[in-house]
Design a protein around this motif. Structure first.
Motif: not given
Ligand code: 5GP
Ligand code: ZN
Length: 115
Positions: A4-11, A88-89, A94-96
């Motif tokens: 997940c892109i936002f998890c990567k940013i958060a980490r 939801g889609k 787009l980012v879940n």
């Protein structure tokens, strides 16, 4: 969530400039801004949608939204702002990973929600 892109940013695996941060949320500028200053308030924990937001996060959630909006209003000299949360889609998510768009608004800008 590994990919997940936002998890990567958060980490911190993807570097980002934080506008605001508290225990459970942080905010950053959107990579494809719809208006100048368009930003995202993102939960540090991976939550799919608004319905997964625990009640215990309520005050941190309000704190992050208000402080991010205040900073953007000042930074952009904006007259107002919209808060948008897609779930939801079918609703345009787009980012879940739970996030809220904050869009600083000016007279005659090129953005409209149409609601
Ligand atoms: P959604 O349609 O899911 O509500 O919005 C996702 C938003 O995340 C989009 O406005 C998109 O431009 C933004 N976004 C996607 N990937 C990244 C990224 O890696 N960094 C940042 N800052 N924003 C992103
Ligand atoms: Zn995530």
């Amino acid at each position: 969530m590994e990919s997940c892109i936002f998890c990567k940013i958060a980490r911190g695996e993807i570097s980002s400039e934080k506008i605001y941060e508290n225990e459970n949320f942080f905010s950053i500028k959107d990579i494809h801004p719809k208006v100048k200053g368009h930003s995202l308030v993102i939960s540090k924990k991976h939550l799919d949608t608004f319905l997964e937001l625990p009640d215990t996060f309520s005050s941190g959630f309000l704190d992050a939204l208000k402080n991010t909006a205040r900073k953007l209003l000042k930074e952009e000299k904006a007259a107002g702002f919209n808060i948008v949360n897609n779930n939801g889609k079918v609703a345009g998510q787009l980012v879940n990973h739970l996030h809220f768009h904050i869009l600083p608004r000016k007279e005659k800008d090129a953005f409209g929600l149409g609601v």
